[in-house]
Scaffold this motif. Structure first.
Motif, short mmCIF file in Angstrom:
data_model
loop_
_atom_site.label_atom_id
_atom_site.label_comp_id
_atom_site.label_asym_id
_atom_site.label_seq_id
_atom_site.Cartn_x
_atom_site.Cartn_y
_atom_site.Cartn_z
N VAL A 37 -16.09 -62.09 -35.50
CA VAL A 37 -17.06 -62.13 -34.40
C VAL A 37 -18.41 -62.62 -34.93
O VAL A 37 -18.67 -62.53 -36.14
CB VAL A 37 -17.25 -60.74 -33.73
CG1 VAL A 37 -15.97 -60.27 -33.07
CG2 VAL A 37 -17.73 -59.69 -34.73
N ASP A 38 -19.23 -63.18 -34.03
CA ASP A 38 -20.55 -63.62 -34.50
C ASP A 38 -21.49 -62.41 -34.52
O ASP A 38 -21.14 -61.31 -34.08
CB ASP A 38 -21.09 -64.78 -33.66
CG ASP A 38 -21.20 -64.43 -32.18
OD1 ASP A 38 -21.20 -63.22 -31.85
OD2 ASP A 38 -21.28 -65.35 -31.36
N LYS A 39 -22.70 -62.66 -35.03
CA LYS A 39 -23.65 -61.57 -35.21
C LYS A 39 -23.95 -60.86 -33.88
O LYS A 39 -24.01 -59.64 -33.80
CB LYS A 39 -24.94 -62.14 -35.82
CG LYS A 39 -25.94 -61.10 -36.23
CD LYS A 39 -27.10 -61.73 -36.95
CE LYS A 39 -28.18 -60.72 -37.24
NZ LYS A 39 -29.30 -61.31 -37.97
N GLU A 40 -24.09 -61.71 -32.83
CA GLU A 40 -24.43 -61.17 -31.52
C GLU A 40 -23.36 -60.20 -31.01
O GLU A 40 -23.66 -59.09 -30.57
CB GLU A 40 -24.53 -62.36 -30.55
CG GLU A 40 -25.44 -62.16 -29.39
CD GLU A 40 -25.57 -63.47 -28.65
OE1 GLU A 40 -25.21 -63.49 -27.47
OE2 GLU A 40 -25.97 -64.48 -29.28
N LYS A 41 -22.10 -60.64 -31.10
CA LYS A 41 -21.01 -59.78 -30.60
C LYS A 41 -20.88 -58.52 -31.47
O LYS A 41 -20.62 -57.43 -30.95
CB LYS A 41 -19.69 -60.56 -30.59
CG LYS A 41 -18.55 -59.78 -29.97
CD LYS A 41 -17.38 -60.65 -29.56
CE LYS A 41 -16.19 -59.78 -29.12
NZ LYS A 41 -15.00 -60.56 -28.80
N SER A 42 -21.11 -58.68 -32.78
CA SER A 42 -21.04 -57.54 -33.68
C SER A 42 -22.10 -56.51 -33.27
O SER A 42 -21.81 -55.31 -33.17
CB SER A 42 -21.26 -58.04 -35.11
OG SER A 42 -21.46 -56.98 -35.98
N GLN A 43 -23.30 -57.00 -32.99
CA GLN A 43 -24.39 -56.07 -32.63
C GLN A 43 -24.15 -55.43 -31.27
O GLN A 43 -24.45 -54.25 -31.07
CB GLN A 43 -25.73 -56.79 -32.68
CG GLN A 43 -26.14 -57.03 -34.13
CD GLN A 43 -27.45 -57.78 -34.27
OE1 GLN A 43 -27.89 -58.45 -33.33
NE2 GLN A 43 -28.06 -57.70 -35.44
N GLN A 44 -23.59 -56.22 -30.36
CA GLN A 44 -23.28 -55.70 -29.03
C GLN A 44 -22.25 -54.55 -29.13
O GLN A 44 -22.40 -53.50 -28.51
CB GLN A 44 -22.72 -56.84 -28.19
CG GLN A 44 -22.61 -56.51 -26.71
CD GLN A 44 -21.79 -57.57 -25.98
OE1 GLN A 44 -21.47 -58.63 -26.53
NE2 GLN A 44 -21.44 -57.26 -24.75
N LEU A 45 -21.24 -54.80 -29.96
CA LEU A 45 -20.20 -53.77 -30.19
C LEU A 45 -20.82 -52.50 -30.76
O LEU A 45 -20.56 -51.39 -30.29
CB LEU A 45 -19.21 -54.31 -31.22
CG LEU A 45 -17.81 -54.66 -30.75
CD1 LEU A 45 -17.07 -55.38 -31.86
CD2 LEU A 45 -17.05 -53.43 -30.32
N ILE A 46 -21.65 -52.68 -31.78
CA ILE A 46 -22.26 -51.52 -32.44
C ILE A 46 -23.12 -50.75 -31.43
O ILE A 46 -23.09 -49.52 -31.38
CB ILE A 46 -23.07 -51.95 -33.68
CG1 ILE A 46 -22.11 -52.51 -34.75
CG2 ILE A 46 -23.86 -50.78 -34.26
CD1 ILE A 46 -22.77 -53.24 -35.89
N ARG A 47 -23.84 -51.49 -30.58
CA ARG A 47 -24.68 -50.83 -29.56
C ARG A 47 -23.81 -50.01 -28.61
O ARG A 47 -24.11 -48.87 -28.29
CB ARG A 47 -25.45 -51.89 -28.75
CG ARG A 47 -26.82 -52.21 -29.33
CD ARG A 47 -27.71 -52.91 -28.29
NE ARG A 47 -27.08 -54.08 -27.70
CZ ARG A 47 -27.10 -55.30 -28.23
NH1 ARG A 47 -27.73 -55.51 -29.37
NH2 ARG A 47 -26.52 -56.31 -27.64
N GLU A 48 -22.70 -50.61 -28.17
CA GLU A 48 -21.81 -49.93 -27.21
C GLU A 48 -21.14 -48.70 -27.82
O GLU A 48 -20.77 -47.77 -27.13
CB GLU A 48 -20.72 -50.89 -26.73
CG GLU A 48 -21.29 -52.01 -25.92
CD GLU A 48 -20.70 -52.08 -24.52
OE1 GLU A 48 -19.90 -51.21 -24.16
OE2 GLU A 48 -21.07 -53.03 -23.81
#
Ligand SMILES: Nc1ncnc2c1ncn2[C@@H]1O[C@H](COP(=O)(O)OP(=O)(O)OP(=O)(O)O)[C@@H](O)[C@H]1O
Ligand SMILES: [Mg+2]
Length: 327
Positions: A37-48
């Motif tokens: 996953v790209d950085k954005e999706k990784s961060q979105q996942l971690i946030r969720e």
């Protein structure tokens, strides 16, 4: 004493237990696989996932294997790329405190993160942001890094850079090292079949594959796949989860049971199996002993969250290792 060098994607794991697998579907993560996953999706996942309890542990498949070997007092080294950030510090500390010769380069992007979603049935699914790990390049490698080592262990996850793997295995062969590879994930095998087939046939001595990976690699079920892979290299190992593992060389075939375990998270099972098996090879033990050592380490790591185990557990493992050696 034989020495083992590893190379892989240097990652830190963020481990989260999920109550149902809807989250996997939401983020388009096939269960049991590793998806980049790209950085954005990784961060979105971690946030969720942030509201759930999570653990942070240094990870990376080959790094876990090397760490396991270092816990059994095998002299080890590791090549990887991180960033000088908090996660990079966690990764470095984990390597150096075990006395591993850490050849860690500093990349421009953040240290890579494997967000690890642990399902109720203890299966793990990775969403991996490679970050700095992806910047590890053939130009970083020097022959001197390989000298003095006996084994070179790599993870299939490195396939994002074929040239890097080729350069590394050529240097390893030139320096007389035995080469082992863990196939990593069935989707990695599917996506890089021609490359991995050539790599195994030409350079690799020891192959570790789980059931799905051996199926993707050969199109066959475990027993047939084992035979097929053993014709391409010196030692073929197919792991079949709770059913144990199978090993084949030109002259010998070994079946090994898994040890009884109460799995909570299978993260690291394959990596620690490789640690045990390579430990056996480094001590010139029989194939049966190598497989039993693999089962011992794997059966232990699945009883804890994440790929790392505490000192108490390692003390028990060392006693089990000594029992197997003296059998
Ligand atoms: N339920 C279990 N009980 C005991 N041992 C197990 C169990 N599941 C796995 N193991 C041990 O772990 C080894 C590797 O398991 P598996 O086939 O799942 O590998 P893997 O898929 O590479 O693991 P990973 O999830 O770390 O990638 C097995 O050969 C076995 O020794
Ligand atoms: Mg595996």
């Amino acid at each position: 004493m034989k020495k083992v060098l590893g190379m892989g994607n240097a990652l830190v794991d963020i481990l989260v237990r999920i109550s149902d697998d809807k989250m996997l579907a939401k983020f388009d993560l096939p269960k049991g696989s590793m998806q980049l996953v790209d950085k954005e999706k990784s961060q979105q996942l971690i946030r969720e996932l942030h509201h759930l309890n999570y653990d942070v542990a240094s990870g990376g498949s080959a790094a876990n294997t090397i760490n396991g070997l270092a816990n059994l007092d095998i002299p080890c080294g590791y090549i990887g790329k991180i960033h000088d950030d908090n996660f990079g510090k966690i990764f470095t500390k984990d390597m150096t405190q075990k006395g591993i010769e850490a050849i860690l380069f500093n990349g421009g992007q953040d240290t890579g993160i494997a967000t690890t979603l642990i399902s109720q049935d203890s299966q793990r699914t990775f969403a991996t942001y490679l970050g700095a790990a992806v910047e590890l390049a053939p130009e970083d490698l020097k022959e001197s890094y390989f000298k003095g080592y006996d084994f070179f262990h790599i993870e299939g996850y490195l396939v994002q850079n074929h040239e890097l793997i080729e350069t590394a295995v050529k240097l390893a062969k030139k320096c007389g090292l035995k080469i082992s590879i863990d196939m990593a994930s069935y989707n990695v095998v599917e996506g890089n079949l021609a490359f991995l087939t050539k790599l195994v046939s030409e350079y690799v001595d020891i192959v570790f594959a789980n059931e799905e990976e051996s199926k993707s690699f050969t199109g066959k079920d475990p027993e047939e796949a084992l035979l097929h892979i053993s014709e391409m290299c010196e030692i073929a190992v197919v792991k079949v989860g709770a059913k144990g593992s199978m090993v084949k060389t030109q002259h010998e075939r070994v079946l090994c049971k898994a040890i009884p375990a109460n799995p909570v998270d299978t993260t690291g099972a394959g990596d620690l199996f490789a640690s045990g098996f390579l430990y056996g090879l480094a001590h010139n033990l029989s194939l049966e002993q190598c497989a039993r050592l693999g089962s011992l380490l794997a059966g232990n790591v699945i009883e804890v969250i994440g790929p790392k185990m505490d000192e108490n557990r390692w003390t028990q493992i060392v006693s089990g290792v000594n029992d197997i050696i003296s059998d």
